[in-house]
Design a protein around this motif. Sequence first.
Motif, PDB file in Angstrom:
ATOM      1  N   SER A 551       0.822  -1.205   0.055  1.00  0.00           N
ATOM      2  CA  SER A 551      -0.070  -0.017   0.028  1.00  0.00           C
ATOM      3  C   SER A 551       0.712   1.131  -0.055  1.00  0.00           C
ATOM      4  O   SER A 551       0.301   2.253  -0.238  1.00  0.00           O
ATOM      5  N   MET A 554       0.856   3.451  -2.980  1.00  0.00           N
ATOM      6  CA  MET A 554      -0.432   4.030  -3.423  1.00  0.00           C
ATOM      7  C   MET A 554      -0.499   5.442  -2.984  1.00  0.00           C
ATOM      8  O   MET A 554       0.648   6.089  -2.418  1.00  0.00           O
ATOM      9  N   GLY A 555      -1.546   6.102  -3.446  1.00  0.00           N
ATOM     10  CA  GLY A 555      -1.690   7.666  -2.741  1.00  0.00           C
ATOM     11  C   GLY A 555      -1.782   8.745  -3.986  1.00  0.00           C
ATOM     12  O   GLY A 555      -2.017   9.779  -3.721  1.00  0.00           O
ATOM     13  N   ASN A 560      -6.043   5.730  -4.892  1.00  0.00           N
ATOM     14  CA  ASN A 560      -6.468   5.873  -3.558  1.00  0.00           C
ATOM     15  C   ASN A 560      -7.601   4.885  -3.160  1.00  0.00           C
ATOM     16  O   ASN A 560      -8.323   4.876  -1.988  1.00  0.00           O
ATOM     17  N   THR A 561      -8.088   4.264  -4.378  1.00  0.00           N
ATOM     18  CA  THR A 561      -9.265   3.477  -4.354  1.00  0.00           C
ATOM     19  C   THR A 561      -8.891   2.206  -3.329  1.00  0.00           C
ATOM     20  O   THR A 561      -9.861   1.485  -2.887  1.00  0.00           O
ATOM     21  N   HIS A 563      -7.412  -0.705  -0.510  1.00  0.00           N
ATOM     22  CA  HIS A 563      -7.181  -0.880   0.608  1.00  0.00           C
ATOM     23  C   HIS A 563      -5.522  -1.383   0.831  1.00  0.00           C
ATOM     24  O   HIS A 563      -4.864  -1.752  -0.093  1.00  0.00           O
ATOM     25  N   ARG A 564      -5.157  -1.154   2.270  1.00  0.00           N
ATOM     26  CA  ARG A 564      -4.009  -1.797   2.438  1.00  0.00           C
ATOM     27  C   ARG A 564      -4.185  -3.193   2.206  1.00  0.00           C
ATOM     28  O   ARG A 564      -4.944  -3.906   2.436  1.00  0.00           O
TER      29      ARG A 564
END
Lengths: 565, 565
Positions: A551, A554-555, A560-561, A563-564
């Motif tokens: 994760s 991401m960002g 952003n969709t 989950h970890r």
Amino acid sequence: MVPTILVQYLLLVCLVCFPATEARVRHYRWKVKWEYKSPDCYKKLIITVNGRTPGPTIVAEEGDTILVELEDNLLTENLAIHWHGIRQIGTPWFDGAEGVTQCPILPGETFKYRFVVDRAGTYVYHAHYGMQRVAGLYGLIRVSPRHPEPFSYDHDRSIILNDWYHKSTSEQAIGLSSIPFVWVGEPQSLLIQGKGMFDCSKVTELGVCNTSNPECSPHVQTVVPGQTYRLRIASLTSLSALSFQIEGHDMTVVEADGNYVEPFVVQNLFIYSGETYSVLVKADQDPSRNYWISTNVVTRNRTTPTGLAIFNYYPNHPRRSPPTSPPPAPAWDDVESRLKQSFAIKAHQGHIIKPPPTSDRVIVFLNTQNTINGYRLWSVNNVSFNLPLTPYLIALKKNITDAFDQSPPPDGYDFLNYDIYSVANNSNAKSSNGIYSLQFNTTVDIILQNANTMNKNNSETHPWHLHGHNFWVLGYGKGKFDMYNDPRKYNLVNPIMKNTVAMHPYGWTALRFRADNPGAWAFHCHIEYHFYMGMGVVFEEGIERVGNLPSSIMGCGQTNTFHRH
Amino acid sequence: MVPTILVQYLLLVCLVCFPATEARVRHYRWKVKWEYKSPDCYKKLIITVNGRTPGPTIVAEEGDTILVELEDNLLTENLAIHWHGIRQIGTPWFDGAEGVTQCPILPGETFKYRFVVDRAGTYVYHAHYGMQRVAGLYGLIRVSPRHPEPFSYDHDRSIILNDWYHKSTSEQAIGLSSIPFVWVGEPQSLLIQGKGMFDCSKVTELGVCNTSNPECSPHVQTVVPGQTYRLRIASLTSLSALSFQIEGHDMTVVEADGNYVEPFVVQNLFIYSGETYSVLVKADQDPSRNYWISTNVVTRNRTTPTGLAIFNYYPNHPRRSPPTSPPPAPAWDDVESRLKQSFAIKAHQGHIIKPPPTSDRVIVFLNTQNTINGYRLWSVNNVSFNLPLTPYLIALKKNITDAFDQSPPPDGYDFLNYDIYSVANNSNAKSSNGIYSLQFNTTVDIILQNANTMNKNNSETHPWHLHGHNFWVLGYGKGKFDMYNDPRKYNLVNPIMKNTVAMHPYGWTALRFRADNPGAWAFHCHIEYHFYMGMGVVFEEGIERVGNLPSSIMGCGQTNTFHRH
């Protein structure tokens, strides 16, 4: 009592086997920030790692795991670091190519890069976001082998070469993306291990340039007479191709980009941005004096002064200037000498990895300069590359089909009609973030085809760097690549493997690689300004075999969709 | 045939009712990028909105919805924009305070700010990330009323004042966060509506400063003799408090921060960073000439030249210089005159909003300069504020308790023993990101208490700005606030409401507000350098009433965890 012979045996076991089996985790904590530094005596804001440029050297053994906890302290700027030459097998998400394999690291955040250095050799790291590499974020990775090498030496040393500009990275980037186009020009200095010497008499502003600043005292390599040195040389220039000399000393080339080279001797080593070499140097000259280490711009009509350092014979004073003038620089436009070196680099006899005899796909990349919507750009097959907001690796793995142009760029150009010797119109050029999909475990040939730029009678030298792989260098040629006859001349016997290779003016370079590393991988001109101007492509292969993405990458964009994990 | 009377009636209905009921969406598309500009004739890289600084003026009617699609084209830098004075009722996530209400917007991304401008008045917008405001990202928001105002005028005009530095934002920020501390110094110019005039003879470098560049031709306000002008004046200075004059013309103050003022007349308007005023000016002087509009630094020993613009009486040529010298600047250290203006600003008789007669909580904020771990910082009650990686609004709403220091900063200081007139040691100062929790729908009093800085006999002026609310200004005083006697002198009859207010040297300012807007809200000194150095706090109230957070504000710190809504 334990018999002596048994103790000796056990000791032997320990010595022989232990180092070969115990891979270690090498843990680094780095803070990246803007600081005033004077690498060439001219004070400017640069990006440092733990207060230094070049940053700390990563020292490891093959098989070790590198863990870098990277804290972005750049105020309002993001960050990503690429581990150049490390294949990232099983960890394509830690390749550090922003927009390709990860979202950028935000100011204040700490990102953990964790990867295995699976092969011994000389590698580098550097910023891979915007044009941040230009600001000074770069360093060396030295991976030692667990098995004997095909050469010997007494000491292991390293030097990073760079070119250096006084304008800020933003000023340079904004010029390149302006209408009218503002070119960055030639560098102000050449740096040897982060140190250069600008002529401060050219600077009128007070307090900005000071030749007695210890930050720009020349780099010194101290040697003991009679000893042999392995010198690892890396170039991370923004623009320049360089020559490298040690006055009066031969250099025996033994390694290129982490691959053993059938030894050959040079007085001048030509090195392109993104390349690394190891040379052996014996301190076999008059030991009563010091010698110049010098580097010069080649391939472009140089205006930058020679970069100098001191090859210091112990016990002479390390700051003592050599009594002679630095050796003359090679002619900047002597393409033949550079081609000769390219041809000379073959795999070491005892370390040949045979290339597959044929390939499954041939892609020809015509390299051109273009104007698109008024902007000066570089293109490959008339497509100027730009990065998407959602990194490819994430978009591919998560099947986000609107994250980038799903139509792949072309595998070739108009071979018959395109004149590589004239200024082409290229009016059909376009910008795109489409990529090349390679079938997993196939063999791919890449032909880099050079051409004229937008200036008459001008063709430049471009070092192309492939992420995630080594490729075999099958051949170089002049003029337009002949699809039928040139492949017959390929070196399939002992080609060197590399991750960065030069395409010479008006020439072609042929590469082969196995698409065997699941991930999304950038392949681009390593001149920072050229990649910024669109000179690159991205390959994807075996995405279905890529493991769960962390994760931490991401960002941005549509990531952003998620989950970890 | 429809009777004429009915048609007239219907027309009347349309005219009267329609505008009052039909709230519109005002849609803006902005590109933010670095560009070379010469606002004061000195060329430097600045941040523009759609190529301009100040950015476009947002023009709306109260009740309208503003939609700004903001594209970050800053290469490697993130972005956030604060809509200063807009309370963001129901949309606390669009307040634009990076680290408080949202993650920063990444390069290449487009962020949609969508909020209602619920009250008529004069507001501003500006970058609220790092010190980006200093780089030139700011503009005006003009919200017109749907009901009659308590004054009349013929024309509606506006002017933004700013101070201007030639060093880059990075250079300034790095100096402030260095050991030893490097202060930014006084600005090089004052800008009126984005235009100033630097003395280019001080610049030796070629091509950098050019007084004939049209980008720095003086701002012109053209007026028709005999007409009355509403002039909206906003200050977005990085540092400076300013005086503002129109040579030979009285100004009647009628609005402050979107609130109607009981009119009073000034020749000099004192204005602090983050404040807005409307003044009425009648073009009632000799119409055969032009007049100077001038602005000067006050509260600090000025070294910056007077900022000038032209008050142009039609049909005189707009570029014609007034025949007189600009009016003399007020003494920079005349605190009394400024206090007098502060006292003069009361709510308009017909528009008084009565404050609650008592408060539920009183928080006293002692403002001091401190050294913490060698860094020069500003503190409030000995706590220097810093922003967390995960924005407060998200951390609070999602109950991420490790995102910031859960221990709140103190409600006061050592009232008895602290000497506000001496250089204090403040050795117990610390940095923290702890915040103040306010009980929802309670009334809170804030006493801003000034003190000596780290320099002897020095106390500065600080304009404090509250996000998400207007507060009543209950009083100002000299010296140390007396908790027992001073509240008896509060103006509870007709206090002005504002969002930004000055704390004068060695004095106190008392504010009251209702904690009635669910969200997390910054309250800070509006001097960009002071907030960067820790001079601020955050309030949270009614978090449980905050609606679903949009996923667009996520992407940093621990926010990657969350799905889209």
